[in-house]
Design an enzyme around this catalytic site. Structure first.
Site, mmCIF file in Angstrom:
data_model
loop_
_atom_site.group_PDB
_atom_site.id
_atom_site.type_symbol
_atom_site.label_atom_id
_atom_site.label_comp_id
_atom_site.label_asym_id
_atom_site.label_seq_id
_atom_site.Cartn_x
_atom_site.Cartn_y
_atom_site.Cartn_z
ATOM 1 N N SER A 145 44.343 -19.547 35.200
ATOM 2 C CA SER A 145 43.726 -18.270 34.830
ATOM 3 C C SER A 145 43.424 -18.246 33.334
ATOM 4 O O SER A 145 43.902 -19.105 32.595
ATOM 5 C CB SER A 145 44.714 -17.144 35.166
ATOM 6 N N TYR A 158 52.071 -11.977 35.393
ATOM 7 C CA TYR A 158 51.004 -12.888 35.841
ATOM 8 C C TYR A 158 50.757 -13.956 34.777
ATOM 9 O O TYR A 158 50.653 -15.144 35.096
ATOM 10 C CB TYR A 158 49.752 -12.050 36.074
HETATM 11 C C1 GCO Z 1 43.137 -9.133 34.816
HETATM 12 C C2 GCO Z 1 42.320 -9.990 35.754
HETATM 13 C C3 GCO Z 1 42.592 -11.462 35.447
HETATM 14 C C4 GCO Z 1 41.604 -12.310 36.211
HETATM 15 C C5 GCO Z 1 41.806 -13.782 36.030
HETATM 16 C C6 GCO Z 1 41.378 -14.192 34.670
HETATM 17 O O1 GCO Z 1 43.700 -8.128 35.253
HETATM 18 O O2 GCO Z 1 43.170 -9.498 33.626
HETATM 19 O O3 GCO Z 1 42.625 -9.716 37.107
HETATM 20 O O4 GCO Z 1 43.902 -11.761 35.765
HETATM 21 O O5 GCO Z 1 41.695 -12.046 37.554
HETATM 22 O O6 GCO Z 1 43.111 -14.161 36.301
HETATM 23 O O7 GCO Z 1 41.430 -15.594 34.602
#
Ligand code: GCO
Length: 262
Positions: A145, A158
């Site tokens: 990501s 995340y």
């Molecule tokens: C967020 C997005 C990101 C994208 C992706 C970026 O809330 O910032 O959902 O997480 O989905 O992962 O690379």
């Protein structure tokens, strides 16, 4: 162009009932791979996805299992190998996100994100790699990501998971490259998917921010990922290992620009 031909290969793509997983799986299928589609939410959703792939003329099989449940992963990897064949390509795509400020986040929520986004690629890879080691051949692609490299408000769990996934990718390469297995990652930028729908709404400040922050000046289209997935799944990448390929429209190349600059 045989370098990118996946005919005769079997590709397991986790979380491929929608979104980026589906787009990458379609690309692998169009390049000749037989698709093994994993979903975890419902048999109905999985069946609908498999029908979608078949309607495109692609060879596809569906397997419903929770990628965080090692016993279920073990059983289903064995079933796939028995019913479909040896897994040549593994795309660890299944993932979740919880957008909560860290100081407000429950530990259980943090742990769930880590479990799905970081632990499950380890679990699935651990069970798939055994066959790859035996055959001295395989491709593993971990879906990272922008948060592999950058922080952002409310996505701390995340980011921790996706940052860890970069180092897990590098360590998999360190330990498994000697078996002629190539393990790399894809780092998608900001793509127009269900997952980003809440922050893409017209007028949402984040929508304008991303369009301005991305040199390409747009959100990614899921189809933009297919070529990189095919490359990392094919013999064209046989000497590429431990790399994260960012498909981000240029976000990571730039500090960005004031909104009044073109
Ligand atoms: C967020 C997005 C990101 C994208 C992706 C970026 O809330 O910032 O959902 O997480 O989905 O992962 O690379």
């Amino acid at each position: 162009m045989n370098l990118f031909n996946l005919s005769g290969k079997i590709a397991l793509v986790t979380g491929a009932t929608h979104g980026l997983g589906m787009a990458m799986a379609e690309g692998l299928g169009k390049a000749g791979a037989t698709l093994v589609i994993n979903g975890a939410s419902s048999q109905e959703k999985l069946d609908k996805a498999v029908a979608h792939y078949k309607a495109l003329g692609l060879a596809a099989h569906g397997y419903l299992f929770d990628v965080t449940d090692e016993a279920a992963v073990k059983v289903n990897v064995e079933r796939i190998q028995k019913e479909v064949g040896s897994i040549d390509i593994l795309v660890n795509n299944a993932g979740i996100i919880k957008r909560i400020p860290l100081e407000e986040m429950e530990v259980a929520d943090f742990e769930q994100v880590i479990k799905v986004d970081l632990v499950s690629p380890f679990i699935v890879s651990k069970h798939v790699v055994k066959g790859m080691i035996e055959r001295k051949s395989g491709k593993i692609i971990n879906i990272c990501s922008m948060m592999t490299e950058l922080g952002r408000n409310t996505v701390g769990a995340y980011a921790a998971a996706k940052g860890g996934l970069k180092m897990l990718t590098r360590n998999m390469a360190t330990e498994w490259a000697k078996h002629n297995i190539q393990i790399n990652g894809i780092g998608p930028g900001y793509f127009a998917t269900e997952q980003t729908a809440p922050i893409r709404l017209d007028g949402h400040p984040f929508n304008e921010f991303i369009i301005n922050r991305t040199p390409a000046g747009r959100w990614g289209d899921p189809e933009d990922l297919a070529g990189t997935a095919i490359f990392l799944a094919s013999q064209a990448s046989n000497f590429v290992n431990g790399q994260i390929v960012y498909v981000d429209g240029g976000i990571l190349a730039t500090i960005g620009k004031p909104s009044n600059e073109s």
